[in-house]
Design a protein around this motif. Structure first.
Motif, PDB file in Angstrom:
ATOM      1  N   ARG A   1      34.331  49.931  43.470  1.00 10.10           N
ATOM      2  CA  ARG A   1      34.162  50.933  42.429  1.00 10.10           C
ATOM      3  C   ARG A   1      35.448  51.713  42.157  1.00 10.10           C
ATOM      4  NH1 ARG A   1      29.585  48.253  41.399  1.00 10.10           N
ATOM      5  NH2 ARG A   1      27.974  48.584  42.962  1.00 10.10           N
ATOM      6  N   ASP A   2      36.134  52.148  43.229  1.00 10.37           N
ATOM      7  CA  ASP A   2      37.357  52.934  43.040  1.00 10.37           C
ATOM      8  C   ASP A   2      38.430  52.106  42.355  1.00 10.37           C
ATOM      9  OD1 ASP A   2      36.213  55.136  44.214  1.00 10.37           O
ATOM     10  OD2 ASP A   2      36.989  54.704  46.218  1.00 10.37           O
ATOM     11  N   LYS A   3      38.528  50.834  42.733  1.00  5.64           N
ATOM     12  CA  LYS A   3      39.521  49.954  42.120  1.00  5.64           C
ATOM     13  C   LYS A   3      39.202  49.750  40.639  1.00  5.64           C
ATOM     14  CE  LYS A   3      43.030  47.117  42.336  1.00  5.64           C
ATOM     15  NZ  LYS A   3      44.396  47.618  42.586  1.00  5.64           N
ATOM     16  N   ALA A   4      37.941  49.538  40.320  1.00  2.33           N
ATOM     17  CA  ALA A   4      37.539  49.365  38.933  1.00  2.33           C
ATOM     18  C   ALA A   4      37.838  50.637  38.125  1.00  2.33           C
ATOM     19  CB  ALA A   4      36.055  49.021  38.845  1.00  2.33           C
ATOM     20  N   PHE A   5      37.598  51.806  38.738  1.00  4.07           N
ATOM     21  CA  PHE A   5      37.863  53.079  38.063  1.00  4.07           C
ATOM     22  C   PHE A   5      39.352  53.233  37.767  1.00  4.07           C
ATOM     23  CE2 PHE A   5      38.680  57.543  37.598  1.00  4.07           C
ATOM     24  CZ  PHE A   5      37.548  58.055  36.969  1.00  4.07           C
TER      25      PHE A   5
ATOM     26  N   ARG B   1      39.574  36.671  45.802  1.00  6.27           N
ATOM     27  CA  ARG B   1      40.877  36.055  46.067  1.00  6.27           C
ATOM     28  C   ARG B   1      41.638  35.825  44.758  1.00  6.27           C
ATOM     29  NH1 ARG B   1      40.595  30.868  49.734  1.00  6.27           N
ATOM     30  NH2 ARG B   1      39.315  30.186  47.982  1.00  6.27           N
ATOM     31  N   ALA B   2      40.922  35.373  43.717  1.00  5.03           N
ATOM     32  CA  ALA B   2      41.553  35.142  42.412  1.00  5.03           C
ATOM     33  C   ALA B   2      42.081  36.454  41.824  1.00  5.03           C
ATOM     34  CB  ALA B   2      40.557  34.488  41.458  1.00  5.03           C
ATOM     35  N   ALA B   3      41.304  37.522  41.972  1.00  6.59           N
ATOM     36  CA  ALA B   3      41.703  38.824  41.430  1.00  6.59           C
ATOM     37  C   ALA B   3      42.949  39.362  42.122  1.00  6.59           C
ATOM     38  CB  ALA B   3      40.548  39.820  41.568  1.00  6.59           C
ATOM     39  N   VAL B   4      42.966  39.282  43.442  1.00  4.55           N
ATOM     40  CA  VAL B   4      44.108  39.786  44.225  1.00  4.55           C
ATOM     41  C   VAL B   4      45.370  38.985  43.897  1.00  4.55           C
ATOM     42  CG1 VAL B   4      45.037  40.007  46.559  1.00  4.55           C
ATOM     43  CG2 VAL B   4      42.683  40.697  46.086  1.00  4.55           C
ATOM     44  N   HIS B   5      45.210  37.673  43.725  1.00  6.57           N
ATOM     45  CA  HIS B   5      46.365  36.826  43.409  1.00  6.57           C
ATOM     46  C   HIS B   5      46.936  37.141  42.030  1.00  6.57           C
ATOM     47  CE1 HIS B   5      48.934  33.256  43.405  1.00  6.57           C
ATOM     48  NE2 HIS B   5      48.513  33.042  42.164  1.00  6.57           N
ATOM     49  N   PHE B   6      46.064  37.416  41.064  1.00  9.29           N
ATOM     50  CA  PHE B   6      46.527  37.614  39.699  1.00  9.29           C
ATOM     51  C   PHE B   6      47.122  38.994  39.448  1.00  9.29           C
ATOM     52  CE2 PHE B   6      45.219  39.355  35.477  1.00  9.29           C
ATOM     53  CZ  PHE B   6      46.273  38.790  34.759  1.00  9.29           C
ATOM     54  N   GLU B   7      46.613  40.015  40.083  1.00  6.59           N
ATOM     55  CA  GLU B   7      46.955  41.399  39.741  1.00  6.59           C
ATOM     56  C   GLU B   7      48.456  41.681  39.602  1.00  6.59           C
ATOM     57  OE1 GLU B   7      45.695  45.941  40.997  1.00  6.59           O
ATOM     58  OE2 GLU B   7      44.798  44.225  42.023  1.00  6.59           O
TER      59      GLU B   7
ATOM     60  N   LEU C   1      45.946  44.407  27.871  1.00  6.78           N
ATOM     61  CA  LEU C   1      44.665  45.105  27.709  1.00  6.78           C
ATOM     62  C   LEU C   1      43.499  44.205  28.106  1.00  6.78           C
ATOM     63  CD1 LEU C   1      45.198  46.988  24.316  1.00  6.78           C
ATOM     64  CD2 LEU C   1      45.913  47.645  26.628  1.00  6.78           C
ATOM     65  N   ASP C   2      43.507  42.964  27.632  1.00  2.00           N
ATOM     66  CA  ASP C   2      42.429  42.034  27.995  1.00  2.00           C
ATOM     67  C   ASP C   2      42.485  41.690  29.480  1.00  2.00           C
ATOM     68  OD1 ASP C   2      40.899  41.414  25.548  1.00  2.00           O
ATOM     69  OD2 ASP C   2      42.839  40.746  24.797  1.00  2.00           O
ATOM     70  N   ALA C   3      43.701  41.548  30.003  1.00  8.05           N
ATOM     71  CA  ALA C   3      43.845  41.198  31.419  1.00  8.05           C
ATOM     72  C   ALA C   3      43.302  42.313  32.318  1.00  8.05           C
ATOM     73  CB  ALA C   3      45.322  40.919  31.736  1.00  8.05           C
ATOM     74  N   ILE C   4      43.653  43.566  31.997  1.00 12.03           N
ATOM     75  CA  ILE C   4      43.157  44.699  32.797  1.00 12.03           C
ATOM     76  C   ILE C   4      41.642  44.804  32.688  1.00 12.03           C
ATOM     77  CG2 ILE C   4      43.224  47.207  33.066  1.00 12.03           C
ATOM     78  CD1 ILE C   4      46.133  47.088  31.996  1.00 12.03           C
ATOM     79  N   LYS C   5      41.135  44.613  31.458  1.00 15.71           N
ATOM     80  CA  LYS C   5      39.673  44.656  31.258  1.00 15.71           C
ATOM     81  C   LYS C   5      38.974  43.600  32.121  1.00 15.71           C
ATOM     82  CE  LYS C   5      38.156  42.458  27.731  1.00 15.71           C
ATOM     83  NZ  LYS C   5      37.420  41.370  28.434  1.00 15.71           N
ATOM     84  N   ASP C   6      39.483  42.381  32.097  1.00 16.32           N
ATOM     85  CA  ASP C   6      38.865  41.301  32.876  1.00 16.32           C
ATOM     86  C   ASP C   6      38.963  41.561  34.378  1.00 16.32           C
ATOM     87  OD1 ASP C   6      38.241  39.980  30.553  1.00 16.32           O
ATOM     88  OD2 ASP C   6      39.975  38.651  30.609  1.00 16.32           O
TER      89      ASP C   6
ATOM     90  N   GLU D   1      43.950  52.961  33.864  1.00 17.42           N
ATOM     91  CA  GLU D   1      45.169  52.293  33.397  1.00 17.42           C
ATOM     92  C   GLU D   1      44.961  51.690  32.005  1.00 17.42           C
ATOM     93  OE1 GLU D   1      48.283  48.740  34.782  1.00 17.42           O
ATOM     94  OE2 GLU D   1      46.582  49.278  36.074  1.00 17.42           O
ATOM     95  N   LEU D   2      43.791  51.091  31.795  1.00 13.15           N
ATOM     96  CA  LEU D   2      43.468  50.514  30.488  1.00 13.15           C
ATOM     97  C   LEU D   2      43.451  51.601  29.412  1.00 13.15           C
ATOM     98  CD1 LEU D   2      42.522  48.105  28.760  1.00 13.15           C
ATOM     99  CD2 LEU D   2      40.181  48.597  29.502  1.00 13.15           C
ATOM    100  N   ASP D   3      42.889  52.737  29.736  1.00 12.54           N
ATOM    101  CA  ASP D   3      42.829  53.866  28.807  1.00 12.54           C
ATOM    102  C   ASP D   3      44.235  54.304  28.405  1.00 12.54           C
ATOM    103  OD1 ASP D   3      41.920  55.911  27.264  1.00 12.54           O
ATOM    104  OD2 ASP D   3      41.048  57.089  28.880  1.00 12.54           O
ATOM    105  N   GLN D   4      45.117  54.469  29.392  1.00 13.35           N
ATOM    106  CA  GLN D   4      46.464  54.963  29.133  1.00 13.35           C
ATOM    107  C   GLN D   4      47.297  53.964  28.338  1.00 13.35           C
ATOM    108  OE1 GLN D   4      47.436  58.091  29.712  1.00 13.35           O
ATOM    109  NE2 GLN D   4      45.335  58.405  30.428  1.00 13.35           N
TER     110      GLN D   4
END
Length: 461
Positions: A207-211, A173-179, A191-196, A216-219
């Motif tokens: 897994r697909d979402k993390a990928f 729930r925290a992840a969905v709210h923050f994104e 960069l830190d936010a995407i990593k976290d 996005e972090l790479d780009q």
């Protein structure tokens, strides 16, 4: 204490009942007699330092008057930041969180304090006063919820990281709210936010979402590197790590996502990528720390992926790597257990060899977030349970399974709960009366948990 009792009247009653003179109480409290007289008469406000001295002089616990002080100074009269700031800070130091909550609810009508509250929250976070800091971030975020500001996004980022804990449902729930707030952050902080966020989704097994987040972090890191030619000094940068770390880590995340989906050849390719990205020219002391980390991860994961593809020849080298890198024992043993379960291999000698160190590392995993520690521990219990059950060692297998189920319930990890229940149903006829009793107790906890949720939903309806 009656709600109408003021601090001034309480002091006055105390002095009279104790038979003290004003000067005597001034001497024992350390507050000047003239100042004390003015406070009692109501002609002078009480400063925080004076309140603490008076409380100590009356032999009361620290913060005894804070609730009344907050009502008198910040609710019944217009607050001034010069007095509000030390009050909130002292409440944080004494863990008087209810006082903080009551006051900030009252003072936020005056939007002039929003900037100060945010800066104060940042200071509290640095000092480790996380619960108090979160209250202030939530207050600022609520006041600025209709603003498209970087400060709002940063508040939401702080709230997200402070919200992560053992309950996987709450973490999701925290992840969905923050994104949605990520792109409002400064480019470096993104960069830190995407990593976290990617780490959170990975621990939740999305897994697909993390990928996708890793990509996005790479780009974003690549773009930032393209116009940041000069190395940014550690004191000046906003990122937690040197820039090269984020590109390397993004590919580590991709390899991990592929591995969890059984795509081991792809995982090996991404491992080669982050091994190359983690080699930078003229590294300083900080750079070298991460270069060494990625080199270790690349070596370990190369062994792992080859092992999971059926190459048993790498096992001796993998075990030797574990011997040299004791902090990676538990994750490596989980991997070896998984391969043993997949290919029906006997690894009793390896388990016996590392048994003492496995047990000590369970209690002291280092370098991982709480989420990841929980994930690693549950994975170990599950894989070890499967290993014993597959080898018809039902007593030990079911014992480990009950431990895994208990931990999964505690973390609200529904995927592992379902897996454990299905395994128990398959092997329950092989269990003892004690195992059956443990299972029933755990299921009673699960039932109580769902009943609490249903009651909460009914109350909210």
């Amino acid at each position: 204490m009656e709600p109408t009792t003021t601090i001034r009247s309480y002091i006055e009653d105390y002095i009279r009942k104790q038979g003290y003179t004003l000067q005597y109480f001034a001497d024992i409290s350390g507050v000047n007699a003239g100042t004390l007289s003015a406070i009692i008469k109501g002609t002078r406000p009480i400063a925080m330092a004076q309140l603490d001295l008076i409380t100590q002089g009356m032999k009361l616990e620290e913060g005894y008057f804070y609730e009344i002080y907050g009502a008198e100074c910040f609710v019944e009269s217009a607050p001034h930041w010069r007095r509000l700031e030390p009050f909130l800070q002292r409440c944080a130091e004494l863990d008087k969180l209810e006082c903080i909550q009551k006051i900030i609810q009252e003072v936020t009508d005056d939007r002039s304090y929003i900037s100060e509250l945010f800066e104060m929250a940042e200071g509290m976070l640095e000092r480790g006063q996380q619960q108090a800091a979160r209250m202030l971030y939530e207050c600022v975020a609520e006041c600025e919820k209709y603003q498209h500001s970087e400060r709002l996004a940063l508040c939401q980022y702080r709230i997200f990281t402070l919200s992560l804990g053992q309950n996987q449902h709450d973490n999701l729930r925290a992840a969905v709210h923050f994104e949605p707030y990520i792109n409002r952050l400064d480019e470096e902080r993104q960069l830190d936010a995407i990593k976290d966020l990617a780490n959170t989704y990975a621990s939740l097994r999305y897994r697909d979402k993390a990928f996708d987040l890793a990509e996005e972090l790479d780009q974003k890191t690549k773009i930032l590197q393209s116009y940041t030619k000069k190395k940014i000094d550690k004191c000046d940068r906003l990122t937690a790590y040197p820039l090269f770390v984020y590109r390397a880590y993004s590919n580590l995340l991709k390899s991990s996502a592929c591995e969890k989906q059984g795509r081991y050849e792809e995982a090996l390719l991404y491992t080669e990528v982050y091994a190359k990205l983690a080699k930078v020219p003229e590294p300083d002391e900080e750079d070298q720390i991460y270069i060494d980390k990625f080199a270790g991860w690349a070596e370990a994961n190369t062994y792992l992926y080859k092992l999971m593809m059926g190459d048993q020849n790498v096992l001796p080298a993998y075990v030797e790597f574990i011997e040299r890198n004791e902090e990676e024992i538990l994750p490596a043993i989980i991997n070896i257990l998984e391969a043993a379960n997949k290919f029906d291999r006997n690894i009793d000698d390896i388990l016996n060899r590392f048994s003492d160190r496995i047990n000590s590392e369970i209690n002291g995993l280092k370098g991982y977030t709480e989420q990841m520690k929980n994930e690693i521990y549950a994975a170990f219990l599950l894989e070890r349970s499967l290993y014993h059950l597959n080898r018809h060692e039902y007593s030990e297998g079911l014992k480990q399974l009950m431990c895994c189920l208990r931990e999964s319930v505690r973390f609200n990890n529904q995927t592992d709960i379902i897996h454990c229940i299905s395994l128990y149903e398959k092997y329950k006829n092989m269990g003892t009366t004690e195992i059956e009793y443990q299972y029933k107790l755990i299921m009673m906890e699960v039932q109580k948990s769902y009943e609490k949720k249903e009651d909460l939903l009914c109350n909210l309806a």
